[in-house]
Design a protein around this motif. Structure first.
Motif, PDB file in Angstrom:
ATOM      1  N   UNK A   1      43.010  37.128  35.341  1.00  0.00           N
ATOM      2  CA  UNK A   1      42.772  38.112  36.397  1.00  0.00           C
ATOM      3  C   UNK A   1      41.414  37.889  37.062  1.00  0.00           C
ATOM      4  N   UNK A   2      40.401  37.496  36.281  1.00  0.00           N
ATOM      5  CA  UNK A   2      39.072  37.241  36.842  1.00  0.00           C
ATOM      6  C   UNK A   2      39.127  36.066  37.826  1.00  0.00           C
ATOM      7  N   UNK A   3      39.784  34.980  37.444  1.00  0.00           N
ATOM      8  CA  UNK A   3      39.938  33.840  38.351  1.00  0.00           C
ATOM      9  C   UNK A   3      40.699  34.247  39.610  1.00  0.00           C
ATOM     10  N   UNK A   4      41.730  35.027  39.419  1.00  0.00           N
ATOM     11  CA  UNK A   4      42.535  35.515  40.546  1.00  0.00           C
ATOM     12  C   UNK A   4      41.657  36.288  41.535  1.00  0.00           C
ATOM     13  N   UNK A   5      40.836  37.183  41.038  1.00  0.00           N
ATOM     14  CA  UNK A   5      39.968  37.983  41.903  1.00  0.00           C
ATOM     15  C   UNK A   5      38.939  37.112  42.620  1.00  0.00           C
ATOM     16  N   UNK A   6      38.375  36.113  41.919  1.00  0.00           N
ATOM     17  CA  UNK A   6      37.390  35.217  42.537  1.00  0.00           C
ATOM     18  C   UNK A   6      38.018  34.429  43.672  1.00  0.00           C
ATOM     19  N   UNK A   7      39.219  33.913  43.450  1.00  0.00           N
ATOM     20  CA  UNK A   7      39.896  33.113  44.468  1.00  0.00           C
ATOM     21  C   UNK A   7      40.264  33.966  45.675  1.00  0.00           C
ATOM     22  N   UNK A   8      40.839  35.131  45.449  1.00  0.00           N
ATOM     23  CA  UNK A   8      41.230  36.012  46.556  1.00  0.00           C
ATOM     24  C   UNK A   8      40.006  36.415  47.370  1.00  0.00           C
ATOM     25  N   UNK A   9      38.915  36.754  46.697  1.00  0.00           N
ATOM     26  CA  UNK A   9      37.681  37.125  47.389  1.00  0.00           C
ATOM     27  C   UNK A   9      37.156  35.964  48.235  1.00  0.00           C
ATOM     28  N   UNK A  10      37.129  34.768  47.670  1.00  0.00           N
ATOM     29  CA  UNK A  10      36.628  33.600  48.401  1.00  0.00           C
ATOM     30  C   UNK A  10      37.489  33.301  49.625  1.00  0.00           C
ATOM     31  N   UNK A  11      38.796  33.419  49.487  1.00  0.00           N
ATOM     32  CA  UNK A  11      39.697  33.156  50.617  1.00  0.00           C
ATOM     33  C   UNK A  11      39.477  34.189  51.716  1.00  0.00           C
ATOM     34  N   UNK A  12      39.346  35.453  51.339  1.00  0.00           N
ATOM     35  CA  UNK A  12      39.092  36.503  52.336  1.00  0.00           C
ATOM     36  C   UNK A  12      37.761  36.273  53.065  1.00  0.00           C
ATOM     37  N   UNK A  13      36.764  35.753  52.386  1.00  0.00           N
ATOM     38  CA  UNK A  13      35.468  35.502  53.014  1.00  0.00           C
ATOM     39  C   UNK A  13      35.503  34.306  53.950  1.00  0.00           C
ATOM     40  N   UNK A  14      36.302  33.300  53.619  1.00  0.00           N
ATOM     41  CA  UNK A  14      36.305  32.044  54.373  1.00  0.00           C
ATOM     42  C   UNK A  14      37.287  32.011  55.546  1.00  0.00           C
ATOM     43  N   UNK A  15      38.369  32.766  55.457  1.00  0.00           N
ATOM     44  CA  UNK A  15      39.452  32.629  56.433  1.00  0.00           C
ATOM     45  C   UNK A  15      39.876  33.982  57.003  1.00  0.00           C
TER      46      UNK A  15
END
Length: 71
Positions: free
Chosen positions: A12-26
């Motif tokens: 779940x932690x990895x999932x949250x990090x990835x989703x956050x990074x994608x929202x910030x970049x795109x």
């Protein structure tokens, strides 16, 4: 407008990090990761524009994850 990817995201932690990074970049409408699926499916929905699949794959690889377009 939708990108669907196979990943190696397992927590779940990895999932949250990835989703956050994608929202910030795109500029996206929605992003989910199904860690219960055998392919750990990442689904990205663009905001009226096509999802830049190569850029998302590159971002996840830079973060240390495997990511490929789900065939």
């Amino acid at each position: 407008m939708i990108g669907i990817f196979k990943t190696n995201i397992t927590t779940d932690l990895d999932k949250l990090k990835v989703i956050s990074a994608i929202h910030q970049e795109f500029p996206i409408h929605a992003c989910t990761v199904d860690i219960e699926d055998c392919d750990k499916v990442l689904r990205v929905v663009g905001q009226g524009t096509p999802v830049n699949e190569a850029a998302i794959i590159f971002l996840l690889q830079r973060m240390g994850y495997q990511c490929d377009i789900l065939e």
